[in-house]
Write an enzyme that holds these catalytic residues in place. Structure first.
Site, PDB file in Angstrom:
ATOM      1  N   ASP A 107       0.826  -1.200   0.000  1.00 47.62           N
ATOM      2  CA  ASP A 107       0.000   0.000   0.000  1.00 47.62           C
ATOM      3  C   ASP A 107       0.861   1.251   0.000  1.00 47.62           C
ATOM      4  O   ASP A 107       2.081   1.186   0.250  1.00 47.62           O
ATOM      5  CB  ASP A 107      -0.964   0.005   1.199  1.00 47.62           C
ATOM      6  CG  ASP A 107      -0.320  -0.429   2.511  1.00 47.62           C
ATOM      7  OD1 ASP A 107       0.914  -0.390   2.623  1.00 47.62           O
ATOM      8  OD2 ASP A 107      -1.067  -0.792   3.428  1.00 47.62           O
ATOM      9  N   ASN A 119      -8.385  -1.876  13.396  1.00 52.63           N
ATOM     10  CA  ASN A 119      -9.763  -2.138  12.967  1.00 52.63           C
ATOM     11  C   ASN A 119      -9.840  -3.353  12.050  1.00 52.63           C
ATOM     12  O   ASN A 119     -10.827  -3.554  11.352  1.00 52.63           O
ATOM     13  CB  ASN A 119     -10.347  -0.905  12.282  1.00 52.63           C
ATOM     14  CG  ASN A 119      -9.557  -0.506  11.038  1.00 52.63           C
ATOM     15  OD1 ASN A 119      -8.609  -1.192  10.652  1.00 52.63           O
ATOM     16  ND2 ASN A 119      -9.942   0.593  10.423  1.00 52.63           N
ATOM     17  N   HIS A 129      -7.896  -4.008   9.439  1.00 48.08           N
ATOM     18  CA  HIS A 129      -7.521  -3.843   8.031  1.00 48.08           C
ATOM     19  C   HIS A 129      -6.217  -4.570   7.733  1.00 48.08           C
ATOM     20  O   HIS A 129      -5.361  -4.739   8.610  1.00 48.08           O
ATOM     21  CB  HIS A 129      -7.461  -2.367   7.629  1.00 48.08           C
ATOM     22  CG  HIS A 129      -6.301  -1.579   8.149  1.00 48.08           C
ATOM     23  ND1 HIS A 129      -6.425  -0.597   9.097  1.00 48.08           N
ATOM     24  CD2 HIS A 129      -4.991  -1.606   7.814  1.00 48.08           C
ATOM     25  CE1 HIS A 129      -5.248  -0.051   9.330  1.00 48.08           C
ATOM     26  NE2 HIS A 129      -4.345  -0.649   8.567  1.00 48.08           N
ATOM     27  N   GLU A 153      -9.880  -1.497   4.284  1.00 50.19           N
ATOM     28  CA  GLU A 153     -10.531  -1.095   5.524  1.00 50.19           C
ATOM     29  C   GLU A 153     -11.848  -1.866   5.714  1.00 50.19           C
ATOM     30  O   GLU A 153     -12.375  -2.453   4.758  1.00 50.19           O
ATOM     31  CB  GLU A 153     -10.833   0.410   5.468  1.00 50.19           C
ATOM     32  CG  GLU A 153      -9.599   1.300   5.354  1.00 50.19           C
ATOM     33  CD  GLU A 153      -9.001   1.643   6.710  1.00 50.19           C
ATOM     34  OE1 GLU A 153      -9.106   0.842   7.655  1.00 50.19           O
ATOM     35  OE2 GLU A 153      -8.410   2.738   6.809  1.00 50.19           O
TER      36      GLU A 153
HETATM   37  C1  GLP Z   1      -1.228   0.351   8.185  1.00 46.11           C
HETATM   38  C2  GLP Z   1      -0.739  -0.180   6.869  1.00 46.11           C
HETATM   39  C3  GLP Z   1      -0.643  -1.651   6.894  1.00 46.11           C
HETATM   40  C4  GLP Z   1       0.002  -2.046   8.202  1.00 46.11           C
HETATM   41  C5  GLP Z   1      -0.992  -1.847   9.309  1.00 46.11           C
HETATM   42  C6  GLP Z   1      -0.463  -2.082  10.713  1.00 46.11           C
HETATM   43  O1  GLP Z   1      -2.302   1.215   8.011  1.00 46.11           O
HETATM   44  N1  GLP Z   1      -1.513   0.256   5.758  1.00 46.11           N
HETATM   45  O2  GLP Z   1       0.075  -2.101   5.768  1.00 46.11           O
HETATM   46  O3  GLP Z   1       0.367  -3.398   8.148  1.00 46.11           O
HETATM   47  O4  GLP Z   1      -1.594  -0.578   9.201  1.00 46.11           O
HETATM   48  O5  GLP Z   1       0.396  -1.058  11.118  1.00 46.11           O
HETATM   49  P1  GLP Z   1       1.318  -1.143  12.398  1.00 46.11           P
HETATM   50  O6  GLP Z   1       2.282  -2.232  12.150  1.00 46.11           O
HETATM   51  O7  GLP Z   1       1.985   0.200  12.488  1.00 46.11           O
HETATM   52  O8  GLP Z   1       0.424  -1.432  13.559  1.00 46.11           O
END
Ligand code: GLP
Length: 244
Positions: A67, A136, A138, A143
């Site tokens: 992403d 959440n 995702h 999402e």
């Molecule tokens: C983000 C990214 C994801 C990531 C996730 C978890 O929004 N788009 O690719 O894996 O949320 O993030 P974190 O590892 O900072 O908790």
């Protein structure tokens, strides 16, 4: 699916690095999709250490991101692409021709997403998708409420995600309102999926995973029927819950 609970984020990083290094050792030209965020930082540090120690040779692998923020080019330090270059590709000595990232600043976002999908298909599909987990539920930027059949595309980001992902920004209000994301079908078609769960505030999302059935409120549950799904979670994810 296999779920492995580990004591802490460092152990998670080591386990994930061993998994990835083994996969690349078995298939040096593997096509791998990579997450951003806080969770994979330890993994990326371990991979750099493994490379320095001669235990990991990624020079034939191909890398994709999951992403990107809309409007951000890879040259922008606030982009996910810039994050991957800083924390992983540069320290590993990865060449630009091994990497295909989603370009958030592309003039035609859908044409960019379609071309991205074509590049993955031309690589023979993904051998491995490494995923983080949002609070959440995702995965990538898919999402809650997103279309599970949609391919790589531009999506609106929730406030929760924008706040959680504001570490690259001075002010959460600067976080773009939209992102480009690999779609769930592309992730599901990967020959293996490694889901890493680390960090606070994710106990509800992890419980949805452990229920083991698809639930549109929790996008991560779209991958639960994958035949080669490995989950590594650290115990801090569910500190108050003995089920975890
Ligand atoms: C983000 C990214 C994801 C990531 C996730 C978890 O929004 N788009 O690719 O894996 O949320 O993030 P974190 O590892 O900072 O908790």
């Amino acid at each position: 699916m296999t779920v492995t609970w580990v004591e802490d984020a460092n152990t998670l990083a080591i386990r994930a690095a061993v998994y990835l290094a083994d996969l690349v050792s078995a298939k040096p030209e593997a096509a791998i999709a990579l997450p951003t965020g806080a969770t994979p930082l330890g993994l990326y540090r371990q991979l750099v250490l493994a490379r320095q120690a001669g235990g990991f040779d990624p020079h034939r692998a191909k890398f994709f991101n999951l992403d990107e923020f809309v409007g951000k080019s890879v040259a922008d330090p606030q982009s996910y692409g810039g994050f991957l270059w800083r924390h992983l590709f540069e320290p590993l000595g990865i060449r630009a021709d091994q990497v295909r990232l989603l370009h958030g600043a592309a003039a035609d976002a859908q044409a960019e997403c379609d071309d991205f999908e074509k590049t993955i298909a031309a690589a023979g599909g993904l051998d491995l998708a490494i995923l983080g987990l949002g609070r959440n539920g995702h995965v990538a930027f898919n999402e809650p409420g997103s279309d599970w059949t949609a391919g790589t595309r531009c999506v609106a980001l929730t406030e929760m995600t924008r706040t959680a992902q504001s570490t690259l920004y001075r002010d959460p209000a600067e976080v773009p309102l939209a992102g480009l994301t690999m779609g769930l079908p592309t992730i599901r078609q990967a020959r293996a999926i490694l889901l890493l769960v680390s960090g606070t505030g994710k106990s509800d999302a992890m419980r949805a995973v452990l229920r083991g059935r698809p639930d549109p409120l929790w996008p991560v549950t779209a991958i639960l029927d994958h035949p080669n799904l490995t989950i590594i979670a650290d115990r801090a994810v569910c500190p108050e819950d003995s089920v975890c």
